[in-house]
Enzyme design. Structure first.
Site, mmCIF file in Angstrom:
data_model
loop_
_atom_site.group_PDB
_atom_site.id
_atom_site.type_symbol
_atom_site.label_atom_id
_atom_site.label_comp_id
_atom_site.label_asym_id
_atom_site.label_seq_id
_atom_site.Cartn_x
_atom_site.Cartn_y
_atom_site.Cartn_z
ATOM 1 N N ASP A 80 13.223 16.970 10.749
ATOM 2 C CA ASP A 80 14.449 16.707 10.012
ATOM 3 C C ASP A 80 14.103 15.900 8.761
ATOM 4 O OD1 ASP A 80 15.807 17.686 12.375
ATOM 5 O OD2 ASP A 80 15.430 15.697 13.257
ATOM 6 N N ASP A 125 15.136 22.481 9.794
ATOM 7 C CA ASP A 125 15.756 22.028 11.037
ATOM 8 C C ASP A 125 16.996 21.210 10.663
ATOM 9 O OD1 ASP A 125 16.196 21.629 13.734
ATOM 10 O OD2 ASP A 125 14.693 20.073 13.946
ATOM 11 N N ASP A 129 19.096 13.425 12.150
ATOM 12 C CA ASP A 129 19.395 13.465 13.584
ATOM 13 C C ASP A 129 19.203 12.079 14.192
ATOM 14 O OD1 ASP A 129 19.757 16.150 13.223
ATOM 15 O OD2 ASP A 129 18.213 16.801 14.629
ATOM 16 N N ARG A 181 27.701 20.807 12.262
ATOM 17 C CA ARG A 181 27.086 19.543 12.700
ATOM 18 C C ARG A 181 27.236 18.440 11.648
ATOM 19 N NH1 ARG A 181 21.383 21.368 15.666
ATOM 20 N NH2 ARG A 181 22.300 22.953 17.027
#
Length: 305
Positions: A80, A125, A129, A181
């Site tokens: 990420d 990705d 996160d 997300r």
């Protein structure tokens, strides 16, 4: 990050691409052009970290792996733009995360899925996160744009040790052309306030699927967020808030004051008994909904501190 020598393969990229932060560390980009291209920040099992005022180009994995069991089949990548992993007391402020210039429409076509559809070789990705029982994380005044699977809170439905942790605030951020997300939550106690979401259900590269994901045992408090999503029905909660995995029960979501395309958000399917409340003395701007769009556009991103 490559020091003038391009990454040669996945392992070389893994060894050289990561900036691993130590505890009690602050990194502040100077001016408006501080930039981390094709590298990533890792905040793992440390306490007391601040990162501000840096543009991150979300890293592109040189060797994405094909997973035939990911839906009808898809590519999966590692890394990420920034990962918070088992860390505490983290402030991420006035950052920018984007796939540009290597947006998904520029990636080549690769294998075909079970439906015979050729899939792009997805090298990205997540953008940011947070996982493994991280606590007291604030993401503020940050721009997220041109990315699909953006912010994942809780890495797995089976990681039940996240219960009672993942205490995270998203305040005053801009989510522009984000597919999904923003964030997607499992287990976490998340506060999303005064954020501005703008996108389109028919965007050719990053079509909007949903914004806030009410995953397994999530406990989300939402205050005065503004959603401007072309193609979403005015006021429709389910156009912007949904459970991404219907195999599991939907998590909990309680909203006050948010709007979708100019109309009060209504019709949410998630239970509203989140089981927690904002702590006494917890400070955040508490902008009126009518003020959010202008404030976020004026303040979010690099070069504005």
């Amino acid at each position: 990050m490559t020091e003038g020598k391009p990454y040669t393969n996945h392992d070389d990229q893994k060894n050289r691409g990561e900036t691993k932060l130590q505890p009690n560390t602050t990194i502040i980009g100077v001016g408006s052009n501080a930039y981390l291209p094709n590298g990533w920040f890792m905040i793992r099992k440390v306490d007391n970290v601040i990162i501000r005022n840096i543009k991150v180009t979300n890293p592109c994995d040189l060797e994405p792996e094909w997973d035939s069991n990911d839906g009808p089949g898809n590519y999966n990548s590692e890394w990420d733009g920034l990962t918070v992993d088992g860390a505490t007391h983290v402030w991420i402020d006035h950052m920018s995360f984007t796939d540009a210039p290597l947006t998904d429409d520029k990636l080549p076509l690769g294998k075909k899925d079970k439906n015979g559809v050729a899939k792009r070789v997805q090298c990205h990705d997540g953008a940011l996160d947070v996982k493994n029982a991280s606590d007291y994380v604030t993401v503020s005044n940050t721009v997220f744009e041109k990315h699909d699977k953006n912010d994942l809170i809780g890495q797995s439905d089976s990681n039940t040790s996240d219960e009672g942790h993942q205490t995270i605030s998203f305040v005053g951020n801009l989510f522009r052309d984000i597919g999904q997300r923003a964030p997607r939550v499992r287990f976490g106690m998340v506060h999303a306030a005064n954020n501005y979401y703008v996108g389109s259900k028919s965007d050719p590269t990053y079509p909007h699927l949903y914004s806030i994901g009410t995953g397994l045992r999530s406990k989300i408090i939402s205050d005065n967020n503004v959603f401007e999503i072309t193609g979403a029905a005015a006021c429709s909660c389910t156009a912007v808030v949904k459970n991404p995995n219907t195999d599991n029960p939907e998590g909990n979501f309680k909203d006050t004051g948010s709007i979708v395309n100019g109309t009060t958000l209504t019709g949410c399917t998630a239970p509203t008994a989140v089981g927690w409340s904002l702590p006494s003395g917890y400070p955040y701007p508490k902008l009126a909904t009518s003020q959010v769009k202008a404030a976020v556009l004026a303040n979010a991103g690099t070069g504005k501190i």
